[in-house]
Motif scaffolding. Structure first.
Motif, PDB file in Angstrom:
ATOM      1  N   PRO A 337       0.813  -1.221   0.000  1.00 32.98           N
ATOM      2  CA  PRO A 337       0.000   0.000   0.000  1.00 32.98           C
ATOM      3  C   PRO A 337       0.843   1.265   0.000  1.00 32.98           C
ATOM      4  N   GLY A 338       0.241   2.364  -0.446  1.00 36.03           N
ATOM      5  CA  GLY A 338       0.872   3.671  -0.330  1.00 36.03           C
ATOM      6  C   GLY A 338       1.518   4.155  -1.610  1.00 36.03           C
ATOM      7  N   ALA A 339       1.467   5.479  -1.796  1.00 34.52           N
ATOM      8  CA  ALA A 339       2.077   6.080  -2.978  1.00 34.52           C
ATOM      9  C   ALA A 339       3.581   5.848  -3.016  1.00 34.52           C
ATOM     10  N   TYR A 340       4.217   5.811  -1.838  1.00 34.64           N
ATOM     11  CA  TYR A 340       5.664   5.619  -1.835  1.00 34.64           C
ATOM     12  C   TYR A 340       6.036   4.219  -2.299  1.00 34.64           C
ATOM     13  N   ASN A 341       5.155   3.234  -2.091  1.00 31.55           N
ATOM     14  CA  ASN A 341       5.442   1.900  -2.611  1.00 31.55           C
ATOM     15  C   ASN A 341       5.191   1.811  -4.109  1.00 31.55           C
ATOM     16  N   VAL A 342       4.301   2.626  -4.643  1.00 28.28           N
ATOM     17  CA  VAL A 342       4.194   2.762  -6.095  1.00 28.28           C
ATOM     18  C   VAL A 342       5.513   3.306  -6.640  1.00 28.28           C
ATOM     19  N   ALA A 343       6.063   4.310  -5.952  1.00 28.46           N
ATOM     20  CA  ALA A 343       7.342   4.883  -6.392  1.00 28.46           C
ATOM     21  C   ALA A 343       8.466   3.846  -6.344  1.00 28.46           C
ATOM     22  N   ASN A 344       8.503   3.039  -5.288  1.00 28.80           N
ATOM     23  CA  ASN A 344       9.529   2.007  -5.190  1.00 28.80           C
ATOM     24  C   ASN A 344       9.388   0.973  -6.306  1.00 28.80           C
ATOM     25  N   ALA A 345       8.160   0.527  -6.533  1.00 26.21           N
ATOM     26  CA  ALA A 345       7.921  -0.472  -7.577  1.00 26.21           C
ATOM     27  C   ALA A 345       8.243   0.087  -8.956  1.00 26.21           C
ATOM     28  N   ALA A 346       7.851   1.334  -9.200  1.00 29.09           N
ATOM     29  CA  ALA A 346       8.127   1.955 -10.495  1.00 29.09           C
ATOM     30  C   ALA A 346       9.630   2.102 -10.720  1.00 29.09           C
ATOM     31  N   LEU A 347      10.372   2.445  -9.667  1.00 28.00           N
ATOM     32  CA  LEU A 347      11.825   2.564  -9.808  1.00 28.00           C
ATOM     33  C   LEU A 347      12.436   1.221 -10.188  1.00 28.00           C
ATOM     34  N   ALA A 348      12.018   0.158  -9.520  1.00 30.69           N
ATOM     35  CA  ALA A 348      12.538  -1.168  -9.866  1.00 30.69           C
ATOM     36  C   ALA A 348      12.228  -1.517 -11.318  1.00 30.69           C
ATOM     37  N   LEU A 349      11.007  -1.247 -11.728  1.00 33.79           N
ATOM     38  CA  LEU A 349      10.581  -1.543 -13.093  1.00 33.79           C
ATOM     39  C   LEU A 349      11.413  -0.770 -14.112  1.00 33.79           C
ATOM     40  N   VAL A 350      11.577   0.523 -13.875  1.00 32.02           N
ATOM     41  CA  VAL A 350      12.319   1.357 -14.825  1.00 32.02           C
ATOM     42  C   VAL A 350      13.802   0.980 -14.845  1.00 32.02           C
ATOM     43  N   MET A 351      14.369   0.608 -13.691  1.00 31.04           N
ATOM     44  CA  MET A 351      15.767   0.184 -13.675  1.00 31.04           C
ATOM     45  C   MET A 351      15.987  -1.038 -14.571  1.00 31.04           C
ATOM     46  N   VAL A 352      15.065  -1.984 -14.530  1.00 36.84           N
ATOM     47  CA  VAL A 352      15.197  -3.168 -15.390  1.00 36.84           C
ATOM     48  C   VAL A 352      15.046  -2.787 -16.856  1.00 36.84           C
ATOM     49  N   ALA A 403       4.064   6.160   5.998  1.00 34.37           N
ATOM     50  CA  ALA A 403       3.392   4.926   6.399  1.00 34.37           C
ATOM     51  C   ALA A 403       2.006   5.221   6.954  1.00 34.37           C
ATOM     52  N   LEU A 404       1.894   6.251   7.787  1.00 33.46           N
ATOM     53  CA  LEU A 404       0.586   6.622   8.332  1.00 33.46           C
ATOM     54  C   LEU A 404      -0.348   7.107   7.226  1.00 33.46           C
ATOM     55  N   ASP A 405       0.185   7.893   6.305  1.00 31.10           N
ATOM     56  CA  ASP A 405      -0.628   8.371   5.187  1.00 31.10           C
ATOM     57  C   ASP A 405      -1.151   7.206   4.347  1.00 31.10           C
ATOM     58  N   ALA A 406      -0.305   6.168   4.179  1.00 33.34           N
ATOM     59  CA  ALA A 406      -0.705   5.025   3.368  1.00 33.34           C
ATOM     60  C   ALA A 406      -1.819   4.222   4.018  1.00 33.34           C
ATOM     61  N   LEU A 407      -1.817   4.155   5.344  1.00 35.55           N
ATOM     62  CA  LEU A 407      -2.804   3.343   6.053  1.00 35.55           C
ATOM     63  C   LEU A 407      -4.109   4.074   6.323  1.00 35.55           C
ATOM     64  N   ARG A 408      -4.072   5.390   6.355  1.00 34.80           N
ATOM     65  CA  ARG A 408      -5.258   6.174   6.703  1.00 34.80           C
ATOM     66  C   ARG A 408      -6.461   5.882   5.789  1.00 34.80           C
ATOM     67  N   PRO A 409      -6.310   5.867   4.457  1.00 34.11           N
ATOM     68  CA  PRO A 409      -7.500   5.707   3.603  1.00 34.11           C
ATOM     69  C   PRO A 409      -8.211   4.371   3.779  1.00 34.11           C
ATOM     70  N   THR A 410      -7.511   3.351   4.248  1.00 33.66           N
ATOM     71  CA  THR A 410      -8.135   2.032   4.381  1.00 33.66           C
ATOM     72  C   THR A 410      -8.409   1.668   5.840  1.00 33.66           C
ATOM     73  N   THR A 411      -8.372   2.651   6.719  1.00 38.49           N
ATOM     74  CA  THR A 411      -8.676   2.437   8.134  1.00 38.49           C
ATOM     75  C   THR A 411     -10.068   2.982   8.436  1.00 38.49           C
ATOM     76  N   ALA A 412     -10.993   2.074   8.759  1.00 39.86           N
ATOM     77  CA  ALA A 412     -12.366   2.507   9.035  1.00 39.86           C
ATOM     78  C   ALA A 412     -12.496   3.131  10.415  1.00 39.86           C
ATOM     79  N   GLY A 413     -11.678   2.657  11.361  1.00 37.47           N
ATOM     80  CA  GLY A 413     -11.740   3.165  12.728  1.00 37.47           C
ATOM     81  C   GLY A 413     -10.593   4.108  13.018  1.00 37.47           C
ATOM     82  N   ARG A 414      -9.975   3.925  14.197  1.00 39.54           N
ATOM     83  CA  ARG A 414      -8.857   4.777  14.586  1.00 39.54           C
ATOM     84  C   ARG A 414      -7.539   4.209  14.058  1.00 39.54           C
TER      85      ARG A 414
END
Length: 556
Positions: A337-352, A403-414
């Motif tokens: 989850p999270g935009a930063y993990n999209v960035a990590n995955a995209a970097l790996a993809l582009v490096m290859v 990490a907190l930003d990534a978890l917030r949208p999918t947290t129904a409670g606190r």
């Protein structure tokens, strides 16, 4: 002789003449026909035929352990002028195996009976010497090196996943573990010491490994641990405040990271240009680089070579499209989850892709393997789903906020967070981490990370100062707790969570050892979280992953 410090090394070795080594590195040629087959900079791992490199240390000079190294089988010694002077001193007991014990019993003595090479700064040539002795193994591998403050581990795991999907037998070197094909070893450092690293690479060739995905920390660059490797593609994730106890300031930290993007370390690079440091690195790189924009904030989509677009939720992570300015495009997904993990995955993809892979082959491989679905131990690792408990390595301000930003949208409670700051490390980030926790969570548990030799209460106090200051400034209802020791904080957070809540246990991730006042204590956040969940009785737990053990706080 075996010891708890045994390391991976090649099984088949070709002896190299010490005379040839001296000539290759401009050192005085010894009058000896001795040969060496591998290199060690720690006397405890020396084996027959090794070149022992005696470096100056914080407690004692490595030359004080040369006699023990020779007794274990070293056939030559490389040191500096100070070490050579020590080797010419009075004889002593060469039998002490402990580098941290009674140093008076580890005197080097005279008449080692092996040739001694002297270099002005042996550490600066250690990596290249170690590579030369074992036949420059990196030259026969397809190599990818990743640096940056956050995301190195995730990016290298995604690289390894993609290269395996393309049919390559791969190796991985990083924070969590070292892999050589099917062999897996725990890691002590993000980037191993130079002699150990080159031995691992030589062993990888024997395992018929053909690709390498490797984390390259700033400590490793500063200490020449990665010397002897010219990566086919270097990657940069991001840069934010961390490890300033070592580097001094952000400018020095950046300058160290930038070393990876020089001809001595890489042939080409991929730079994530989502922050000003990435933009600057792309401008100042000494090797050709392709830029990657994943947010469109620091660079425009027109300026970047590769652009991430059309990000959408997909399972536990995100689907996204990567497009090059020449029209090449590919859509895939990451399970994290999270935009930063999209960035990590995209970097790996582009490096290859920048490494020469065809976009159609990559697309087919990703479709067959379910996208960039590599599981990364201790990185957004879900331990339970009701309440959701997530363990992550976020140990600096930016990583914690993301990490907190990534978890917030999918947290129904606190959203609750359990975290602390490391002792003896960069005290300036402690209040910033406290503020980030209060800004991103609903319930904050400040506890201990690795106190090392600092008073844990004093470290917590600095974190709490920042948290309380943010409470005054903020406009949300946030509950703040101070709970120690760490396992009690985890128990409290899990106990108090409702089924719809999320508990983020941040800072240690995969690590299983907590250091307090010089003593190692077994502590695995995932194990503690599972015990707390079991005590609840109503939690829905996720099967545990099996990972290697981590013994030290790893580096930038």
């Amino acid at each position: 002789m075996t010891s708890p410090f045994d390391r991976i090394r090649p099984a088949a070795v070709t002896p190299r003449q010490v005379t040839d080594l001296a000539l290759a590195f401009g050192l005085a040629v010894p009058g000896s026909d001795a040969t060496v087959t591998c290199v060690a900079s720690d006397n405890r791992v020396v084996a027959d035929g090794d070149l022992f490199v005696a470096l100056p240390g914080t407690r004692a000079h490595g030359a004080r352990f040369a006699a023990d190294a020779v007794a274990r089988g070293a056939t030559a010694v490389l040191t500096d002028a100070e070490g050579a002077a020590l080797l010419a001193g009075p004889a002593g007991d060469a039998g002490d195996e402990s580098r941290a014990g009674d140093e008076s019993r580890a005197a080097p003595g005279t008449g080692l009976g092996v040739p001694v090479l002297v270099a002005p700064d042996p550490r600066s040539i250690l990596g290249r010497v170690a590579a030369w002795v074992v036949g420059n193994p990196a030259d026969r591998l397809m190599t990818f090196g990743v640096t940056g403050t956050n995301g190195k581990t995730t990016t290298t795991y995604q690289l390894a996943h993609l290269l395996r999907a393309l049919g390559w037998k791969g190796g991985l070197v990083g924070t969590v573990e070292t892999r050589s094909g099917d062999r897996v070893l725990p890691s002590r450092l993000t980037t191993p010491e130079a002699a150990d690293l080159q031995a691992v690479l030589a062993a990888m060739l024997e395992d018929e490994v053909r690709t390498l995905a490797m984390e390259v920390s700033s400590h490793a660059l500063a200490q020449h641990r990665a010397d002897g490797i010219v990566f086919g593609v270097a990657g940069f994730t991001n840069l934010s405040q961390d490890h300033l106890d070592f580097h001094g300031d952000l400018e020095s930290y950046f300058a160290t990271k930038k070393q990876l993007f020089t001809p001595a370390h890489a042939r080409r690079g991929v730079v994530t240009a989502d922050d000003p440091w990435g933009v600057r690195l792309a401008q100042e790189s000494e090797v050709p680089v392709a830029t990657l924009s994943t947010t469109g904030t620091a660079t425009t989509t027109d300026a970047a070579d590769w652009v991430v677009t059309d990000v959408a939720p997909s399972g536990t992570g995100s689907a996204f499209t990567v497009t090059h300015r020449d029209g090449r495009t590919l859509r895939t997904s990451t399970s994290l989850p999270g935009a930063y993990n999209v960035a990590n995955a995209a970097l790996a993809l582009v490096m290859v892709l920048e490494g020469g892979a065809d976009v159609r082959d990559v697309a087919e491989a990703l479709d067959a393997s379910g996208g960039l679905a590599a599981t990364v131990p201790g990185r957004m690792e879900v331990v339970a789903t009701s309440p959701r408990v997530v363990v992550d390595f976020a140990h600096n301000t930016e990583a914690l906020a993301l990490a907190l930003d990534a978890l917030r949208p999918t947290t129904a409670g606190r959203l609750a967070v359990v975290f602390g700051a490391t002792g003896d490390r960069d005290p300036g980030k402690r209040p910033l981490m406290g503020a980030a926790a209060v800004a991103g969570a609903d319930v904050v548990y400040v506890t201990d990370d690795d106190p090392h030799d600092e008073d844990p209460a004093a470290v917590r106090a600095a974190v709490l100062d920042g948290a309380r200051a943010e409470l005054v400034l903020g406009d949300r209802d946030v509950t703040l707790h101070e709970v120690a020791p760490r396992e009690e904080a985890i128990r409290a957070a899990v106990r108090d969570a409702a089924p719809a809540d999320t508990v983020l246990v941040a800072g240690r991730g995969h690590e299983t050892i907590q250091e307090i006042a010089g003593v190692d204590h077994a502590l695995d956040d995932r194990v503690e979280a599972r015990a707390a969940l079991a005590a609840r009785g109503d939690a829905v737990m996720v099967p545990a992953q099996v990972t290697g053990k981590q013994h030290e706080r790893t580096t930038a």
